[in-house]
Design a protein around this motif. Structure first.
Motif, mmCIF file in Angstrom:
data_model
loop_
_atom_site.group_PDB
_atom_site.id
_atom_site.type_symbol
_atom_site.label_atom_id
_atom_site.label_comp_id
_atom_site.label_asym_id
_atom_site.label_seq_id
_atom_site.Cartn_x
_atom_site.Cartn_y
_atom_site.Cartn_z
ATOM 1 N N ASN A 257 0.825 -1.225 0.000
ATOM 2 C CA ASN A 257 0.000 0.000 0.000
ATOM 3 C C ASN A 257 0.853 1.267 0.000
ATOM 4 O O ASN A 257 0.326 2.363 0.210
ATOM 5 N N SER A 262 -1.403 4.256 -1.193
ATOM 6 C CA SER A 262 -1.878 3.656 -2.441
ATOM 7 C C SER A 262 -2.958 2.617 -2.133
ATOM 8 O O SER A 262 -2.837 1.871 -1.150
ATOM 9 N N PRO A 263 -4.022 2.562 -2.931
ATOM 10 C CA PRO A 263 -4.297 3.306 -4.175
ATOM 11 C C PRO A 263 -4.669 4.769 -3.958
ATOM 12 O O PRO A 263 -4.751 5.523 -4.918
#
Length: 402
Positions: A257, A262-263
């Motif tokens: 992540n 992220s995302p």
């Protein structure tokens, strides 16, 4: 220049998550509580037993014990801050918890992260200091000292950046109050520096975990290693392997992540799994460091309670008159009492003469028995009658002990 809360929220609004999104298992408050508190209790139990053995049984406390105790205190403080993070939005979407909760969460996270990064170095140095009790000299002794210096420098560098991500440090969680504060790295000036710092620390932490737990494996090459010690060492290394696996898992979660960016940026939604693994890693490392100290004493205590072997004791009595044993003592109790009274009123030689007359047998023959003669005559050469020969081959002393 630091990123303000308004700018940060603006980036999140561009990728607003679904407010009704199903809560992952790791994000649930009961999951965080049930994975951190039981292991914290077990950690303190292990540290307590370790201190009891070192201070009360062995009476040989050292720097390794002080460092383990420090690691346990830091671990407790970090766990408390993690649990406080639940109150301020840990596990929920950062965008929907409100501005006051955002500031409180970042403040709690600041202390939890700084303590964790410091503690990763403290517990490794504690284990290496403990190894110095085993490797008294030689190459392994110097390898452990070099690792202490390297890990100490690594811990100080990353610890300083975690405790002082901004100048002043309060600007990390009060950015609006310090608009001119200088921030870097963990201070989230830009995504690349923030992500790179988290990933580099986690990767080095994993590498040092592997190095520290592999270092004492040279003990497996020790000749004539007892099976009991072999199993004990194998158990410790298995626990160490679990610590390494936890560290690898944490690295994977942070890379996956991208340090909760992220995302999309969501610090409270993506971090629970990494935070849980951080707590478990330190808990297991402290238990791994403490078990070799207290477990032999616990095992010995259990062995004393649960007897697993029967011992048959045979007693053989030696008497003056040909194997008559207790029957002779009972039949001639009066005579023996008279002998005792005579001995109290005369010299030992006189009593010997009287005993000879009463028994009708030359008592001097009794002292021809090699066993009794060896007990009575201090000038008798026992070596001429009983010779014992032992051959002991000299062996080079090991530079470590189990």
């Amino acid at each position: 220049m630091g990123v303000t809360f308004e700018e940060l929220i603006g980036q999140m609004l561009m990728n607003a998550p679904d407010p009704k999104e199903k809560l992952p298992v790791a994000n649930r408050p009961e999951t965080i509580w049930c994975t951190t508190m039981p292991f914290l209790i077990l950690t303190w139990l292990a540290v307590g037993l370790r201190c009891w053995v070192r201070f009360r049984v062995m009476r040989e406390p050292g720097w390794d014990d002080a460092l383990v105790l420090l690691a346990a205190l830091l671990n407790t403080a970090a766990t408390i801050f993690v649990l406080l993070c639940i109150k301020y939005g840990l596990g929920r979407h950062f965008l929907y918890i409100g501005i006051p909760e955002m500031q409180s969460f970042i403040k709690m996270f600041y202390f939890a992260n700084a303590i964790y990064i410091t503690n990763t170095a403290v517990i490794k140095i504690s284990l290496l200091t403990q190894y110095l009790r085993i490797f008294k000299a030689g190459m392994m002794h110097w390898i452990c000292k070099c690792l202490i210096v390297i890990i100490g420098a690594w811990g100080f560098t990353y610890g300083f950046m975690a405790w002082f991500p901004c100048f002043p440090p309060q600007a990390f969680y009060e950015k609006n109050a310090y608009p001119n504060a200088k921030c870097y790295g963990f201070g989230f000036v830009n995504d690349q520096d923030f992500i790179g710092l988290f990933e580099s620390h986690t990767a080095l932490n994993m590498a040092f975990d592997v190095t520290v737990f592999v270092t004492p494996m040279i003990l497996f090459t020790k000749p004539n290693l007892k099976m009991k010690n072999l199993f004990a060492m194998a158990g410790i290394f298995i626990l160490g392997a679990v610590v390494v696996f936890t560290s690898v898992w944490r690295l994977y979660s942070i890379v996956d992540n991208r340090a909760a960016t992220s995302p999309y940026i969501d610090f409270t939604w993506w971090t629970p799994i990494s935070i849980i693994l951080s707590c478990l890693e330190i808990d297991l490392a402290i238990m791994c460091a403490s078990m070799p100290i207290f477990w032999p004493v616990i095992e010995e205590s259990f062995a004393a309670i649960f007897v697993t072997r029967e011992v048959q004791i045979t007693e053989q009595r030696r008497y003056s008159f040909a194997d008559r044993g207790l029957a002779y003592e009972l039949e001639h109790s009066d005579t023996m009492r008279r002998q005792a009274s005579v001995k109290t009123q005369s010299t030992s030689r006189e009593s010997l003469v009287i005993t000879r007359l009463e028994s009708g047998k030359n008592v001097e023959e009794h002292y021809k028995d090699p066993y009794l003669a060896a007990q009575v005559d201090p000038f008798r050469n026992i070596a001429q009658e009983v010779a014992v020969k032992t051959d002991v081959e000299a062996k080079k002393k090991d530079k470590w002990v189990l």
